[in-house]
Design a protein around this motif. Structure first.
Motif, PDB file in Angstrom:
ATOM      1  N   PHE A  99     -18.414 -46.755 -26.487  1.00  0.00           N
ATOM      2  CA  PHE A  99     -17.520 -47.909 -27.012  1.00  0.00           C
ATOM      3  C   PHE A  99     -16.633 -48.444 -25.949  1.00  0.00           C
ATOM      4  CE2 PHE A  99     -17.738 -43.853 -29.509  1.00  0.00           C
ATOM      5  CZ  PHE A  99     -18.207 -44.436 -30.883  1.00  0.00           C
ATOM      6  N   ALA A 100     -16.411 -49.610 -26.160  1.00  0.00           N
ATOM      7  CA  ALA A 100     -15.611 -50.484 -25.329  1.00  0.00           C
ATOM      8  C   ALA A 100     -14.505 -51.054 -25.889  1.00  0.00           C
ATOM      9  CB  ALA A 100     -16.469 -51.392 -24.523  1.00  0.00           C
ATOM     10  N   ALA A 101     -13.201 -50.856 -25.296  1.00  0.00           N
ATOM     11  CA  ALA A 101     -11.956 -51.268 -26.043  1.00  0.00           C
ATOM     12  C   ALA A 101     -11.247 -52.557 -25.234  1.00  0.00           C
ATOM     13  CB  ALA A 101     -10.809 -50.286 -25.798  1.00  0.00           C
ATOM     14  N   ALA A 102     -10.821 -53.471 -25.918  1.00  0.00           N
ATOM     15  CA  ALA A 102     -10.050 -54.682 -25.332  1.00  0.00           C
ATOM     16  C   ALA A 102      -9.394 -54.379 -24.181  1.00  0.00           C
ATOM     17  CB  ALA A 102      -9.419 -55.251 -26.327  1.00  0.00           C
ATOM     18  N   ASN A 103      -8.861 -53.141 -23.884  1.00  0.00           N
ATOM     19  CA  ASN A 103      -7.913 -52.750 -22.965  1.00  0.00           C
ATOM     20  C   ASN A 103      -8.459 -52.398 -21.648  1.00  0.00           C
ATOM     21  OD1 ASN A 103      -8.664 -50.298 -23.654  1.00  0.00           O
ATOM     22  ND2 ASN A 103      -6.585 -49.592 -24.183  1.00  0.00           N
ATOM     23  N   GLY A 104      -9.730 -52.501 -21.577  1.00  0.00           N
ATOM     24  CA  GLY A 104     -10.612 -52.215 -20.490  1.00  0.00           C
ATOM     25  C   GLY A 104     -11.165 -50.759 -20.389  1.00  0.00           C
ATOM     26  N   TRP A 105     -10.794 -49.946 -21.489  1.00  0.00           N
ATOM     27  CA  TRP A 105     -11.240 -48.620 -21.518  1.00  0.00           C
ATOM     28  C   TRP A 105     -12.669 -48.329 -22.039  1.00  0.00           C
ATOM     29  CZ3 TRP A 105      -9.647 -44.105 -19.220  1.00  0.00           C
ATOM     30  CH2 TRP A 105      -8.243 -44.247 -18.875  1.00  0.00           C
ATOM     31  N   LYS A 106     -13.643 -47.622 -21.404  1.00  0.00           N
ATOM     32  CA  LYS A 106     -14.956 -47.321 -21.873  1.00  0.00           C
ATOM     33  C   LYS A 106     -14.874 -45.775 -22.225  1.00  0.00           C
ATOM     34  CE  LYS A 106     -17.184 -50.885 -19.065  1.00  0.00           C
ATOM     35  NZ  LYS A 106     -18.275 -50.736 -17.943  1.00  0.00           N
ATOM     36  N   THR A 107     -15.343 -45.639 -23.425  1.00  0.00           N
ATOM     37  CA  THR A 107     -15.463 -44.258 -23.859  1.00  0.00           C
ATOM     38  C   THR A 107     -16.542 -43.705 -24.633  1.00  0.00           C
ATOM     39  OG1 THR A 107     -14.444 -44.855 -26.121  1.00  0.00           O
ATOM     40  CG2 THR A 107     -12.964 -44.270 -24.360  1.00  0.00           C
ATOM     41  N   ALA A 108     -17.074 -42.617 -24.094  1.00  0.00           N
ATOM     42  CA  ALA A 108     -18.418 -42.011 -24.851  1.00  0.00           C
ATOM     43  C   ALA A 108     -17.972 -40.609 -25.502  1.00  0.00           C
ATOM     44  CB  ALA A 108     -19.388 -41.896 -23.802  1.00  0.00           C
ATOM     45  N   VAL A 109     -18.692 -40.365 -26.440  1.00  0.00           N
ATOM     46  CA  VAL A 109     -18.561 -38.791 -27.094  1.00  0.00           C
ATOM     47  C   VAL A 109     -20.240 -38.411 -27.300  1.00  0.00           C
ATOM     48  CG1 VAL A 109     -16.347 -39.192 -28.188  1.00  0.00           C
ATOM     49  CG2 VAL A 109     -18.482 -39.852 -29.399  1.00  0.00           C
ATOM     50  N   GLY A 110     -20.388 -37.164 -27.163  1.00  0.00           N
ATOM     51  CA  GLY A 110     -21.582 -36.970 -27.497  1.00  0.00           C
ATOM     52  C   GLY A 110     -21.826 -35.208 -27.990  1.00  0.00           C
TER      53      GLY A 110
ATOM     54  N   VAL B 162     -20.292 -30.214 -27.162  1.00  0.00           N
ATOM     55  CA  VAL B 162     -19.437 -31.384 -27.484  1.00  0.00           C
ATOM     56  C   VAL B 162     -18.821 -31.895 -26.347  1.00  0.00           C
ATOM     57  CG1 VAL B 162     -19.493 -31.057 -30.020  1.00  0.00           C
ATOM     58  CG2 VAL B 162     -17.216 -30.364 -28.705  1.00  0.00           C
ATOM     59  N   PHE B 163     -18.852 -33.290 -25.974  1.00  0.00           N
ATOM     60  CA  PHE B 163     -18.017 -33.705 -24.862  1.00  0.00           C
ATOM     61  C   PHE B 163     -17.648 -35.088 -25.133  1.00  0.00           C
ATOM     62  CE2 PHE B 163     -22.467 -34.551 -24.456  1.00  0.00           C
ATOM     63  CZ  PHE B 163     -22.631 -35.944 -23.981  1.00  0.00           C
ATOM     64  N   ALA B 164     -16.473 -35.495 -24.143  1.00  0.00           N
ATOM     65  CA  ALA B 164     -15.856 -36.901 -24.482  1.00  0.00           C
ATOM     66  C   ALA B 164     -15.562 -37.199 -23.098  1.00  0.00           C
ATOM     67  CB  ALA B 164     -14.869 -36.946 -25.292  1.00  0.00           C
ATOM     68  N   VAL B 165     -15.935 -38.535 -22.627  1.00  0.00           N
ATOM     69  CA  VAL B 165     -15.499 -39.096 -21.384  1.00  0.00           C
ATOM     70  C   VAL B 165     -14.928 -40.528 -21.588  1.00  0.00           C
ATOM     71  CG1 VAL B 165     -17.238 -37.868 -19.969  1.00  0.00           C
ATOM     72  CG2 VAL B 165     -17.855 -40.093 -21.052  1.00  0.00           C
ATOM     73  N   ALA B 166     -14.147 -40.760 -20.538  1.00  0.00           N
ATOM     74  CA  ALA B 166     -13.348 -42.371 -20.608  1.00  0.00           C
ATOM     75  C   ALA B 166     -13.205 -42.710 -19.137  1.00  0.00           C
ATOM     76  CB  ALA B 166     -12.117 -42.022 -21.087  1.00  0.00           C
ATOM     77  N   GLN B 167     -13.500 -43.905 -19.234  1.00  0.00           N
ATOM     78  CA  GLN B 167     -13.562 -44.805 -17.918  1.00  0.00           C
ATOM     79  C   GLN B 167     -12.644 -45.937 -17.888  1.00  0.00           C
ATOM     80  OE1 GLN B 167     -17.217 -47.066 -16.227  1.00  0.00           O
ATOM     81  NE2 GLN B 167     -17.472 -45.098 -15.336  1.00  0.00           N
ATOM     82  N   ASN B 168     -12.095 -46.352 -16.765  1.00  0.00           N
ATOM     83  CA  ASN B 168     -11.377 -47.552 -16.546  1.00  0.00           C
ATOM     84  C   ASN B 168     -11.195 -47.915 -15.318  1.00  0.00           C
ATOM     85  OD1 ASN B 168     -10.028 -49.791 -17.770  1.00  0.00           O
ATOM     86  ND2 ASN B 168      -8.420 -48.881 -18.875  1.00  0.00           N
ATOM     87  N   ALA B 169     -10.755 -49.212 -15.160  1.00  0.00           N
ATOM     88  CA  ALA B 169     -10.383 -49.635 -13.778  1.00  0.00           C
ATOM     89  C   ALA B 169      -9.399 -50.752 -13.651  1.00  0.00           C
ATOM     90  CB  ALA B 169     -11.724 -50.446 -13.130  1.00  0.00           C
ATOM     91  N   TRP B 170      -8.585 -50.882 -12.784  1.00  0.00           N
ATOM     92  CA  TRP B 170      -7.479 -51.561 -12.570  1.00  0.00           C
ATOM     93  C   TRP B 170      -7.318 -52.179 -11.292  1.00  0.00           C
ATOM     94  CZ3 TRP B 170      -6.951 -46.751 -14.649  1.00  0.00           C
ATOM     95  CH2 TRP B 170      -6.584 -46.473 -15.994  1.00  0.00           C
ATOM     96  N   GLY B 171      -7.853 -53.329 -11.031  1.00  0.00           N
ATOM     97  CA  GLY B 171      -7.871 -53.917  -9.883  1.00  0.00           C
ATOM     98  C   GLY B 171      -8.648 -52.993  -8.611  1.00  0.00           C
ATOM     99  N   ARG B 172      -8.142 -52.500  -7.871  1.00  0.00           N
ATOM    100  CA  ARG B 172      -8.802 -51.520  -6.917  1.00  0.00           C
ATOM    101  C   ARG B 172      -8.898 -50.258  -7.057  1.00  0.00           C
ATOM    102  NH1 ARG B 172      -6.296 -53.375  -1.064  1.00  0.00           N
ATOM    103  NH2 ARG B 172      -6.858 -55.727  -1.131  1.00  0.00           N
TER     104      ARG B 172
END
Length: 689
Positions: A358-369, A396-406
């Protein structure tokens, strides 16, 4: 004979060159059809030597190749975690008979060795049940972790790319990846539409101290929706020579092939594949005595594998995705003494995996499996030292990813439930938990700093829990520890990379503290073969705290690139790992430190390289373990590439151990009796269309 557990706690066949010719001629027939067909829609990380990919930068920049083992489709240089990718011409130059030998040139990665037919990847000193070997993200489902003389059921010559995830990878792939993972991507199920016909074929002959040949062929065809795939490999090698003479019983005979089909479009894809892997190889640790009429021991392996996988693009809006896969495997191998069958190992396994991103408007990418596995393993015969075991696991697993500038970050968690049921009545279960966080910070346009913190847990493997019998591969009578607890690892890693037009460089250091590390301890007692008049040391699987730490680094300098002189690159690398028990004493069979360099040149149709790797003396050994002397391996590659319309040809010559050094692999149980081949070369032809 009464078990010590009651007293203690607790002629290679001739090379079939006609097959090689048939494979090349068959693909040549398809080439004529391809000349009038539309160009294929080739994925951007496919083979770069195809004419449609002539300007593909991935030829020299493997960090820009998409890593399929990344849930978010990241490239290697975008990940904060240490990942190495082999593809294209670099993979062609290092393809070997075993997966371990193929990836052994990467920093931090070496190979086990039980002769040329057996080589499992070792990552930062970790091997066996701590390193997951996967095919397209699913377990290879063989029995290579049960014994060191068992080969992984993976064919490197059919790989599109090979991805090595260094450090704990339990978050995505479960407790069997506590030391890392190796994922082989073969492209048998096309994930994007293909139009027209593409393929490749290769045949090579080994000369010098090696004597054999390998041939492969691959075909992909499609009409923009339906795609089909076919591939096959045949390998035959006789016993090889070393600087000190012939290495008896080191032959290999391998046949492997697969068919696949898929439907793909803007909506996603769905497809299936079926594969067969047959392998026959000698065990040089038990060469027999032909003069006395005593035959050597060889293994005959057979695996049938069915895979289904699919995906939906953006089912829940932009940036979202759904992927699913399922694998069913039937595996068996028999160990023969001459023509007499000995122990048989069998495994049937089912594995399924679902991932939603999934991708959210605030820049977070998340995944569940969700990942599940069900397998049944049994051994029948004299060396059936592990009872019949049914294993079920779900994670079961969950991950999240985001980036802010550098700055960027990755967070994740996973929990598994692993249960064993044996014929002996033992039914332990475990609940491993994994937590992970990684950070990346771009200091400027050239420098990037990464940091990783991991807590990973591993459920003990079948042989560690339930072993009770003589195990000739380890030259010991092994006794399992039915009361073993989960193994726990806490790792910290710091990495630094630099990149500009002239230099690509990266270095990393790591420290891994293991609580309740599982290892095979010598009890000091002996078990006697009454019928053979010899004895084996009795060793028991036990636990203790351990520490692994080390560093690795590599750098490539782009020395020159012009029409007159061609492109010149200098690559250097080094790695080392130290492993010891916290209460004192070294762990056995830890890979020695090494460093090396390679000078590469490419101009027009030619490319060439000359490299050397120095393996250091390994004198930090465990009790009763012998030291291994250092040695230097020199290799070279030369290739000429010719484009003829939509067809490309490549003639190549590869040389290995050109200095004819005595080389013994310290990670091998056979290092005091088995050496690597001496000076050898491979000559061959590749065709792409």
């Amino acid at each position: 004979m009464e078990s010590p557990a009651h007293h203690l706690a607790g002629p290679a066949v001739r090379a079939r060159t006609s097959l090689a010719a048939a494979l090349v001629l068959a693909l040549g027939a398809f080439t004529a059809q391809a000349q009038d067909a539309p160009a294929a829609n080739v994925p951007p990380d496919s083979d770069p030597r195809h004419p449609d990919q002539a300007e593909d930068p991935h030829v020299r920049d493997l960090d820009a190749v998409r890593v399929s083992a990344s849930l978010f489709g990241s490239t290697a240089d975008q990940l904060s975690r240490p990942v190495e990718v082999l593809s294209g011409e670099k993979l062609d130059e290092v393809r070997a008979a075993s997966l371990g030998e193929t990836v052994a040139g990467l920093p931090g990665v070496q190979s086990s060795n039980f002769g040329p037919g057996v080589g499992r990847p070792i990552i930062r000193g970790m091997d066996g049940p701590r390193v997951a070997v996967m095919s397209n993200g699913l377990s290879s489902a063989d029995v290579s972790t049960v014994s060191q003389d068992h080969a992984p059921a993976i064919e490197p010559f059919l790989a599109d790319q090979i991805e090595v995830l260094k450090g704990p990878s339990t978050l995505l792939y479960g407790s069997g990846a506590i030391g890392g993972a190796v994922n082989v991507v073969d492209g048998r199920i096309a994930e994007t539409p293909i139009e027209g016909v593409t393929g490749r074929a290769e045949t090579r002959i080994d000369v010098g101290d090696k004597d054999g040949q390998t041939s492969m062929a691959r075909l992909d065809a499609g009409n923009g929706g339906l795609s089909i795939h076919a591939d096959g490999v045949y390998r035959n090698a006789n016993d090889y020579d070393t600087p000190r003479g012939r290495q008896p019983n080191s032959f290999i005979d391998t046949k492997s092939g697969a068919f696949g089909a898929s439907l793909a479009g803007d909506w996603g894809f769905i497809g299936v594949s079926v594969a067969r892997f047959n392998d026959r190889y000698g065990n040089p640790g038990e060469p027999g005595d032909p003069a006395a009429g005593e035959p050597g021991v060889h293994l005959e392996m057979h695996q049938d594998r069915f895979e289904m996988k699919g995906g939906l693009n953006e089912p829940w809006g932009q940036g979202s995705g759904l992927r699913y896969s399922f694998g069913h495997t039937r595996y068996d191998h028999t160990e023969y003494e001459g023509s007499q069958a000995g122990t048989m190992f069998k495994k049937n396994a089912n594995e399924g995996r679902v991932e939603a991103t999934f991708a959210a408007a605030n820049g977070w990418k998340t995944a569940v499996g969700l990942q599940g596995n069900d397998s049944t393993f049994q051994a029948i015969g004299e060396e059936a030292f592990v009872p019949r075991t049914e294993t079920t696991s779900v994670g079961v697993f969950a991950v999240a990813q985001n980036a802010w500038g550098r700055f960027s970050t990755d967070l994740g968690a996973r929990v598994d439930r692993v249960r064993y049921d044996t014929d002996t009545g033992l039914s332990p279960d475990f609940t491993p938990l994994s937590l992970s966080t990684s950070f990346g910070f771009r200091l400027d346009e050239h420098w990037r700093l990464t940091a990783n913190l991991d807590h990973a847990q591993r459920a003990p493997a079948e042989e560690e829990l339930f072993a009770d019998g003589p195990h000739i591969a380890t030259l010991a009578y092994e006794i399992g520890g039915a009361g073993l607890d989960k193994e726990k690892a806490n790792q910290a890693e710091l990495g630094l990379s630099y990149r500009n037009d002239r230099v690509d460089a990266k270095v990393s250091a790591y420290y891994n503290r293991y609580d309740k590390f599982i290892y095979l301890a010598d009890t000091g007692a002996q078990w006697s073969f009454e019928e053979q008049g010899r004895s084996l040391p009795i060793r028991q699987w036990t636990q203790g705290d351990a520490v692994f730490h080390g560093f690795e680094g590599e750098a490539t300098w782009h020395l020159a690139d012009s029409d007159s002189t061609g492109a010149w690159d200098l690559h250097v690398f080094g790695d080392t790992v130290r492993a010891r028990l916290k209460d004192g004493g070294n762990l056995p069979r830890i890979a020695p430190g090494r460093f090396g360099g390679e000078l590469r040149w490419q101009a027009s149709a030619w490319r060439a390289s000359l490299g050397a790797t120095r393996y250091m003396r390994q004198d930090k050994v465990a009790t009763d373990e012998t030291e291994t002397a250092g040695y230097t391996l020199v290799d070279a590659h030369l290739a000429y590439h010719l484009d003829a319309g939509p067809t490309s040809w490549e003639v190549f010559l590869d040389g290995s151990n050109l200095a004819d050094q005595d080389a013994r692999v310290h990670t091998s149980f056979l290092k005091d009796r088995v050496m690597l081949p001496g000076r050898s070369a491979s000559f061959g032809v590749r065709m792409f269309f």
